[in-house]
Design a protein around this motif. Structure first.
Motif, short mmCIF file in Angstrom:
data_model
loop_
_atom_site.label_atom_id
_atom_site.label_comp_id
_atom_site.label_asym_id
_atom_site.label_seq_id
_atom_site.Cartn_x
_atom_site.Cartn_y
_atom_site.Cartn_z
N TYR A 179 0.85 -1.19 0.00
CA TYR A 179 0.00 0.00 0.00
C TYR A 179 0.89 1.24 0.00
O TYR A 179 1.64 1.47 0.95
N PHE A 180 0.80 2.01 -1.08
CA PHE A 180 1.63 3.19 -1.28
C PHE A 180 0.84 4.45 -0.98
O PHE A 180 -0.38 4.49 -1.17
N PRO A 181 1.54 5.52 -0.54
CA PRO A 181 0.83 6.76 -0.24
C PRO A 181 0.25 7.39 -1.51
O PRO A 181 0.80 7.24 -2.60
N ILE A 182 -0.86 8.08 -1.35
CA ILE A 182 -1.49 8.79 -2.48
C ILE A 182 -0.71 10.09 -2.70
O ILE A 182 -0.50 10.85 -1.75
N PRO A 183 -0.27 10.33 -3.94
CA PRO A 183 0.49 11.56 -4.20
C PRO A 183 -0.33 12.82 -3.89
O PRO A 183 -1.54 12.86 -4.11
N GLN B 142 -9.16 11.85 -8.54
CA GLN B 142 -8.08 10.86 -8.60
C GLN B 142 -7.90 10.18 -7.25
O GLN B 142 -7.69 8.97 -7.17
N ARG B 143 -7.97 10.98 -6.18
CA ARG B 143 -7.82 10.44 -4.83
C ARG B 143 -8.91 9.41 -4.54
O ARG B 143 -8.64 8.33 -4.01
N ALA B 144 -10.14 9.72 -4.91
CA ALA B 144 -11.26 8.80 -4.68
C ALA B 144 -11.07 7.51 -5.47
O ALA B 144 -11.31 6.41 -4.95
N LYS B 145 -10.62 7.62 -6.72
CA LYS B 145 -10.38 6.44 -7.54
C LYS B 145 -9.25 5.59 -6.97
O LYS B 145 -9.30 4.36 -6.98
N ALA B 146 -8.22 6.26 -6.47
CA ALA B 146 -7.08 5.55 -5.88
C ALA B 146 -7.52 4.78 -4.63
O ALA B 146 -7.15 3.62 -4.44
N ARG C 172 -1.27 -1.16 -4.33
CA ARG C 172 -2.45 -0.31 -4.21
C ARG C 172 -2.06 1.03 -3.59
O ARG C 172 -0.97 1.18 -3.07
N TYR C 173 -3.00 1.95 -3.63
CA TYR C 173 -2.85 3.23 -2.93
C TYR C 173 -3.57 3.14 -1.59
O TYR C 173 -4.54 2.39 -1.44
N MET D 253 -8.20 3.03 -9.49
CA MET D 253 -6.90 3.43 -10.04
C MET D 253 -5.84 2.62 -9.31
O MET D 253 -5.74 2.66 -8.09
N ARG D 254 -5.05 1.87 -10.05
CA ARG D 254 -4.03 1.01 -9.46
C ARG D 254 -2.67 1.69 -9.45
O ARG D 254 -2.39 2.55 -10.28
#
Length: 136
Positions: free
Chosen positions: A64-68, A75-79, A122-123, A84-85
């Motif tokens: 699990y990676f941080p959301i940029p 984009q944040r919601a999709k991540a 994933r985010y 969004m992968r």
């Protein structure tokens, strides 16, 4: 079915390639050594009082990676929803390898026992690595 599951907080780290000195010998980069040790410590804590797996195993690693910060609301919601992968570095195999090496001689005798493996990227708002080892 016997399994062990644990999590490592913080950004996932991939196994780096060995480096070579002028003298001709190879060494493991410090970042890799430190993260493998972190995996070992979390694995030992999870295995406390349990027997090492001796047969074939399945290794599941969820990264699990941080959301940029540059991501907008959409984009944040999709991540976060998984729509969004995560498709950036590190490569899935290098991230899985550092985990499998870190668990050697703690959860299982050797990573050669891994007959099935799954690595996902994933985010998340909470960067971490989730590891499940199942005896099959």
């Amino acid at each position: 079915m016997t399994y062990i599951s644990f999590s490592i907080p913080g950004d996932p780290v991939a196994k780096e390639r060995p480096r070579f000195r002028k003298e001709g010998y190879a060494y493991t980069p410090a970042k890799t050594r430190v993260y493998e040790e972190m995996v070992r410590l979390h694995a030992m804590k999870a295995m406390k009082g349990k027997k090492m797996f001796t047969g074939a195993i399945e290794l599941t690693v969820a990264l699990y990676f941080p959301i940029p910060k540059r991501f907008n609301k959409e984009q944040r919601a999709k991540a976060l929803s998984g729509e969004m992968r995560y498709t950036k570095k590190p490569d899935w195999d290098n991230a899985g390898k550092i985990v499998s090496d870190g668990c050697n001689k703690i959860i299982y005798q050797d990573d050669a026992q891994i007959s099935d493996s799954h690595v996902s990227k994933r985010y998340s708002n909470f960067p971490r690595v989730e590891i499940t080892v199942t005896e099959i």
